[in-house]
Design an enzyme around this catalytic site. Structure first.
Site, PDB file in Angstrom:
ATOM      1  N   CYS A  82       8.794  -9.992-124.510  1.00 44.79           N
ATOM      2  CA  CYS A  82      10.130  -9.966-125.384  1.00 44.79           C
ATOM      3  C   CYS A  82      10.940 -11.018-125.116  1.00 44.79           C
ATOM      4  O   CYS A  82      11.898 -11.022-125.855  1.00 44.79           O
ATOM      5  CB  CYS A  82      10.556  -8.545-125.265  1.00 44.79           C
ATOM      6  SG  CYS A  82      11.512  -8.442-123.821  1.00 44.79           S
ATOM      7  N   HIS A 133      12.253   2.442-102.361  1.00 40.84           N
ATOM      8  CA  HIS A 133      13.278   1.388-102.919  1.00 40.84           C
ATOM      9  C   HIS A 133      12.272   0.162-103.687  1.00 40.84           C
ATOM     10  O   HIS A 133      12.927  -0.924-103.799  1.00 40.84           O
ATOM     11  CB  HIS A 133      14.056   0.824-101.884  1.00 40.84           C
ATOM     12  CG  HIS A 133      14.918   1.847-101.386  1.00 40.84           C
ATOM     13  ND1 HIS A 133      15.401   1.567-100.213  1.00 40.84           N
ATOM     14  CD2 HIS A 133      15.450   2.967-101.775  1.00 40.84           C
ATOM     15  CE1 HIS A 133      16.382   2.581-100.025  1.00 40.84           C
ATOM     16  NE2 HIS A 133      16.313   3.702-100.942  1.00 40.84           N
ATOM     17  N   VAL A 169      11.058  -3.220 -98.835  1.00 36.86           N
ATOM     18  CA  VAL A 169      10.329  -3.806 -99.925  1.00 36.86           C
ATOM     19  C   VAL A 169       9.399  -4.703 -99.754  1.00 36.86           C
ATOM     20  O   VAL A 169       8.835  -5.312-100.798  1.00 36.86           O
ATOM     21  CB  VAL A 169      11.362  -4.497-100.964  1.00 36.86           C
ATOM     22  CG1 VAL A 169      12.379  -3.162-101.563  1.00 36.86           C
ATOM     23  CG2 VAL A 169      12.272  -5.412-100.297  1.00 36.86           C
ATOM     24  N   CYS A 180      10.229 -12.945-119.972  1.00 37.11           N
ATOM     25  CA  CYS A 180       9.303 -11.775-120.209  1.00 37.11           C
ATOM     26  C   CYS A 180       8.171 -12.300-121.251  1.00 37.11           C
ATOM     27  O   CYS A 180       8.627 -12.758-122.328  1.00 37.11           O
ATOM     28  CB  CYS A 180       9.806 -10.572-120.591  1.00 37.11           C
ATOM     29  SG  CYS A 180       8.521  -9.309-121.255  1.00 37.11           S
ATOM     30  N   PRO A 227      17.039   0.161 -81.267  1.00 42.17           N
ATOM     31  CA  PRO A 227      17.627  -0.438 -80.109  1.00 42.17           C
ATOM     32  C   PRO A 227      19.107   0.001 -80.063  1.00 42.17           C
ATOM     33  O   PRO A 227      19.704   0.332 -79.016  1.00 42.17           O
ATOM     34  CB  PRO A 227      17.865  -1.987 -80.124  1.00 42.17           C
ATOM     35  CG  PRO A 227      16.908  -2.243 -81.386  1.00 42.17           C
ATOM     36  CD  PRO A 227      16.436  -0.956 -82.083  1.00 42.17           C
ATOM     37  N   ASP A 228      19.690   0.497 -81.261  1.00 44.77           N
ATOM     38  CA  ASP A 228      21.145   0.902 -81.313  1.00 44.77           C
ATOM     39  C   ASP A 228      21.266   2.291 -81.790  1.00 44.77           C
ATOM     40  O   ASP A 228      20.328   2.822 -82.312  1.00 44.77           O
ATOM     41  CB  ASP A 228      21.834  -0.015 -82.548  1.00 44.77           C
ATOM     42  CG  ASP A 228      21.810  -1.537 -82.001  1.00 44.77           C
ATOM     43  OD1 ASP A 228      21.904  -2.422 -82.922  1.00 44.77           O
ATOM     44  OD2 ASP A 228      21.507  -1.797 -81.054  1.00 44.77           O
ATOM     45  N   GLY A 242      13.499   2.040 -86.941  1.00 46.22           N
ATOM     46  CA  GLY A 242      14.293   0.661 -87.445  1.00 46.22           C
ATOM     47  C   GLY A 242      15.099   0.791 -88.814  1.00 46.22           C
ATOM     48  O   GLY A 242      15.094   0.156 -89.414  1.00 46.22           O
TER      49      GLY A 242
HETATM   50  C1  BV8 Z   1      21.476   6.272-105.758  1.00 50.49           C
HETATM   51  C2  BV8 Z   1      16.295  -2.481-102.203  1.00 50.49           C
HETATM   52  C3  BV8 Z   1      22.542   7.436-107.435  1.00 50.49           C
HETATM   53  C4  BV8 Z   1      16.881  -3.603-102.669  1.00 50.49           C
HETATM   54  C5  BV8 Z   1      17.660  -0.810-101.071  1.00 50.49           C
HETATM   55  C6  BV8 Z   1      25.074   9.596-101.368  1.00 50.49           C
HETATM   56  C7  BV8 Z   1      24.133  10.137-102.276  1.00 50.49           C
HETATM   57  C8  BV8 Z   1      23.525   9.031-103.174  1.00 50.49           C
HETATM   58  C9  BV8 Z   1      24.047   7.780-103.207  1.00 50.49           C
HETATM   59  C10 BV8 Z   1      24.995   7.334-102.531  1.00 50.49           C
HETATM   60  C11 BV8 Z   1      25.669   8.235-101.384  1.00 50.49           C
HETATM   61  N1  BV8 Z   1      26.489   7.474-100.877  1.00 50.49           N
HETATM   62  C12 BV8 Z   1      26.524   6.201-101.354  1.00 50.49           C
HETATM   63  C13 BV8 Z   1      25.697   6.141-102.381  1.00 50.49           C
HETATM   64  C14 BV8 Z   1      25.174   4.970-103.102  1.00 50.49           C
HETATM   65  C15 BV8 Z   1      24.226   4.156-102.274  1.00 50.49           C
HETATM   66  C16 BV8 Z   1      24.343   4.050-100.816  1.00 50.49           C
HETATM   67  O1  BV8 Z   1      23.758   4.979-100.080  1.00 50.49           O
HETATM   68  N2  BV8 Z   1      25.158   3.122-100.268  1.00 50.49           N
HETATM   69  C17 BV8 Z   1      25.424   2.873 -98.916  1.00 50.49           C
HETATM   70  C18 BV8 Z   1      25.536   1.277 -98.903  1.00 50.49           C
HETATM   71  C19 BV8 Z   1      26.433   3.833 -98.508  1.00 50.49           C
HETATM   72  N3  BV8 Z   1      22.803   4.633-102.705  1.00 50.49           N
HETATM   73  C20 BV8 Z   1      22.375   4.132-103.816  1.00 50.49           C
HETATM   74  O2  BV8 Z   1      22.999   3.322-104.740  1.00 50.49           O
HETATM   75  C21 BV8 Z   1      21.064   4.716-104.362  1.00 50.49           C
HETATM   76  N4  BV8 Z   1      20.883   5.038-105.354  1.00 50.49           N
HETATM   77  O3  BV8 Z   1      22.015   6.910-104.928  1.00 50.49           O
HETATM   78  O4  BV8 Z   1      21.369   6.528-107.040  1.00 50.49           O
HETATM   79  C22 BV8 Z   1      22.219   7.706-108.786  1.00 50.49           C
HETATM   80  C23 BV8 Z   1      21.741   8.994-109.218  1.00 50.49           C
HETATM   81  C24 BV8 Z   1      21.683   9.316-110.470  1.00 50.49           C
HETATM   82  C25 BV8 Z   1      21.919   8.263-111.498  1.00 50.49           C
HETATM   83  C26 BV8 Z   1      21.873   6.805-110.835  1.00 50.49           C
HETATM   84  C27 BV8 Z   1      22.277   6.552-109.582  1.00 50.49           C
HETATM   85  C28 BV8 Z   1      19.851   3.407-104.042  1.00 50.49           C
HETATM   86  C29 BV8 Z   1      19.786   3.068-102.821  1.00 50.49           C
HETATM   87  C30 BV8 Z   1      18.775   2.024-102.622  1.00 50.49           C
HETATM   88  C31 BV8 Z   1      19.487   0.485-102.732  1.00 50.49           C
HETATM   89  N5  BV8 Z   1      18.226  -0.547-102.454  1.00 50.49           N
HETATM   90  N6  BV8 Z   1      16.680  -1.629-101.014  1.00 50.49           N
HETATM   91  C32 BV8 Z   1      16.754  -4.563-101.748  1.00 50.49           C
HETATM   92  O5  BV8 Z   1      15.986  -4.619-100.614  1.00 50.49           O
HETATM   93  O6  BV8 Z   1      17.292  -5.725-101.767  1.00 50.49           O
HETATM   94  S1  BV8 Z   1      18.490  -0.401 -99.705  1.00 50.49           S
HETATM   95  C33 BV8 Z   1      18.374  -1.458 -98.805  1.00 50.49           C
HETATM   96  O7  BV8 Z   1      19.316  -1.369 -97.673  1.00 50.49           O
HETATM   97  C34 BV8 Z   1      17.056  -1.222 -97.733  1.00 50.49           C
HETATM   98  O8  BV8 Z   1      15.874  -0.756 -98.805  1.00 50.49           O
HETATM   99  C35 BV8 Z   1      17.646  -0.188 -96.992  1.00 50.49           C
HETATM  100  O9  BV8 Z   1      17.168   0.998 -97.530  1.00 50.49           O
HETATM  101  C36 BV8 Z   1      18.938  -0.453 -96.752  1.00 50.49           C
HETATM  102  C37 BV8 Z   1      19.150  -1.094 -95.252  1.00 50.49           C
HETATM  103  O10 BV8 Z   1      18.753  -0.098 -94.728  1.00 50.49           O
HETATM  104  P1  BV8 Z   1      17.901  -0.370 -93.361  1.00 50.49           P
HETATM  105  O11 BV8 Z   1      16.489  -0.299 -93.912  1.00 50.49           O
HETATM  106  O12 BV8 Z   1      18.112   0.719 -92.404  1.00 50.49           O
HETATM  107  O13 BV8 Z   1      18.292  -1.780 -92.760  1.00 50.49           O
HETATM  108  P2  BV8 Z   1      19.738  -2.152 -91.961  1.00 50.49           P
HETATM  109  O14 BV8 Z   1      19.657  -3.504 -92.265  1.00 50.49           O
HETATM  110  O15 BV8 Z   1      20.630  -1.426 -92.408  1.00 50.49           O
HETATM  111  O16 BV8 Z   1      19.242  -1.577 -90.615  1.00 50.49           O
HETATM  112  C38 BV8 Z   1      18.317  -1.991 -89.595  1.00 50.49           C
HETATM  113  C39 BV8 Z   1      18.220  -1.133 -88.568  1.00 50.49           C
HETATM  114  O17 BV8 Z   1      17.081  -1.658 -87.749  1.00 50.49           O
HETATM  115  C40 BV8 Z   1      19.441  -1.154 -87.576  1.00 50.49           C
HETATM  116  O18 BV8 Z   1      19.786   0.070 -87.246  1.00 50.49           O
HETATM  117  C41 BV8 Z   1      19.079  -1.900 -86.550  1.00 50.49           C
HETATM  118  O19 BV8 Z   1      19.652  -1.466 -85.240  1.00 50.49           O
HETATM  119  C42 BV8 Z   1      17.567  -1.704 -86.323  1.00 50.49           C
HETATM  120  N7  BV8 Z   1      16.504  -2.707 -85.670  1.00 50.49           N
HETATM  121  C43 BV8 Z   1      16.898  -4.101 -85.736  1.00 50.49           C
HETATM  122  N8  BV8 Z   1      15.784  -4.604 -85.045  1.00 50.49           N
HETATM  123  C44 BV8 Z   1      15.047  -3.594 -84.653  1.00 50.49           C
HETATM  124  C45 BV8 Z   1      15.284  -2.253 -85.166  1.00 50.49           C
HETATM  125  N9  BV8 Z   1      15.102  -1.413 -85.154  1.00 50.49           N
HETATM  126  C46 BV8 Z   1      13.673  -1.140 -84.429  1.00 50.49           C
HETATM  127  N10 BV8 Z   1      13.170  -2.406 -83.970  1.00 50.49           N
HETATM  128  C47 BV8 Z   1      13.602  -3.547 -83.928  1.00 50.49           C
HETATM  129  N11 BV8 Z   1      13.357  -5.025 -83.416  1.00 50.49           N
HETATM  130 ZN    ZN Z   2       9.992  -7.817-121.975  1.00 52.26          ZN
END
Ligand code: BV8
Ligand code: ZN
EC number: 2.3.1.286
Length: 255
Positions: A162, A123, A107, A159, A226-227, A199
């Site tokens: 509203c 997202h 984001v 807002c 890295p992982d 990443g």
């Molecule tokens: C939805 C914005 C449905 C907010 C974010 C199956 C199908 C559909 C949905 C689901 C499903 N199973 C579960 C769900 C529900 C849920 C979900 O996935 N939950 C997870 C926890 C299991 N999904 C949802 O709710 C989604 N919505 O499906 O709606 C629906 C359908 C109809 C009607 C109504 C609803 C919405 C998901 C979006 C959530 N919002 N972000 C905010 O930022 O605050 S998600 C947020 O977390 C991030 O945007 C990102 O996507 C996620 C984190 O993931 P990563 O980006 O990978 O980051 P993370 O920290 O996890 O990992 C970092 C990686 O980097 C690591 O691997 C690390 O090793 C590596 N790293 C570290 N340093 C480095 C590096 N890599 C390279 N270089 C480095 N230096």
């Molecule tokens: Zn409003």
């Protein structure tokens, strides 16, 4: 196959010959800009909170000042941050290959600030706040919000149209992804001949289904992390290293 820092000639041939490259990024690409990822949260106040618990509509409705404060603290961190070599290398790929797009889960706007032109935000964005009641867009005041490292509760603005509470312009857990962005991301994944995951932990759906969709459609999937992640299995190559080192090395190797 996991390669620590060595880049096999075949991978470079495939990347250099990419006609439609899709880069799929997660929080790890911004880690070297000092932006806390979800799973290695910052040591500040927010490490006491699970982002999965704060990034929800329910959390915002229950305690709008806590959630708005968390997002303003994150927005301040992004405003203070600079794109890192990974962002610049990803933007640089577009000058080397015929068609490059970025599909990001992040984001922040660091891809754009590094010069990437075609970025799909699955997202949402920290800069796209809107009214939680009438959806009127909210323009953040200029400058960096005055939140400290410890973070503090900040009541969301009202807002102008509203009076409803303004919310961050991000997709929360349990909310649907923006339809247009999601449809475009699926099309880009299916059309890509090379799909480069950088990443991401590959744990959040439906975004995490994109590498599988790309692999099923015949793309060569490359992962930079890295992982190990659940995406290892669908990647033809897993480059084990920080994006800030691996991405510039890939770009340089393309000549
Ligand atoms: C939805 C914005 C449905 C907010 C974010 C199956 C199908 C559909 C949905 C689901 C499903 N199973 C579960 C769900 C529900 C849920 C979900 O996935 N939950 C997870 C926890 C299991 N999904 C949802 O709710 C989604 N919505 O499906 O709606 C629906 C359908 C109809 C009607 C109504 C609803 C919405 C998901 C979006 C959530 N919002 N972000 C905010 O930022 O605050 S998600 C947020 O977390 C991030 O945007 C990102 O996507 C996620 C984190 O993931 P990563 O980006 O990978 O980051 P993370 O920290 O996890 O990992 C970092 C990686 O980097 C690591 O691997 C690390 O090793 C590596 N790293 C570290 N340093 C480095 C590096 N890599 C390279 N270089 C480095 N230096
Ligand atoms: Zn409003």
């Amino acid at each position: 196959m996991s390669i620590a820092f060595t880049t096999p000639a075949e991978l470079l041939d495939v990347l250099a010959g990419a006609r439609r490259l899709c880069v799929f990024s997660g929080a790890g690409v911004s880690a070297e800009s000092g932006i806390a990822t979800f799973r290695q949260p910052d040591t500040g106040l927010w490490s006491r909170f699970d982002p999965l618990m704060l990034a929800t509509l329910e959390a915002f409705q229950r305690d709008p000042a806590l959630v708005w404060g968390w997002y303003e603290w994150r927005r301040a961190a992004v405003l203070r941050a600079q794109p890192n070599p990974a962002h610049h290398a990803i933007a640089g790929l577009a000058a080397r290959l015929p068609q490059v797009c970025v599909v990001t889960q992040n984001v922040d706007d660091l891809h754009e600030r590094a010069g990437a032109r075609d970025v799909v935000h699955l997202h949402g964005s920290l800069e796209a706040a809107r009214c939680s009641r009438c959806a009127a867009p909210y323009a953040h005041p200029a400058g960096i919000p005055a939140v400290t490292q410890g973070g503090e509760r900040m009541p969301p603005p009202a807002c102008a149209a509203c009076g409803g509470p303004v919310r961050p312009g991000v997709v929360w857990f349990g909310e649907s992804l923006p339809m247009q962005a999601w449809a475009r991301a699926e099309a880009l994944a299916r059309e890509a001949d090379v799909f480069l995951c950088v990443g991401t932990s590959g744990l959040v759906y439906p975004a995490a289904s994109l590498p599988q969709q790309a692999a099923r459609a015949g793309a060569a999937v490359i992962q930079v992390n890295p992982d190990a992640t659940p995406l290892d299995g669908c990647a033809r190559w897993n480059l084990r290293g920080p994006a800030g080192a691996v991405m510039p090395a890939l770009l340089a190797a393309l000549g």
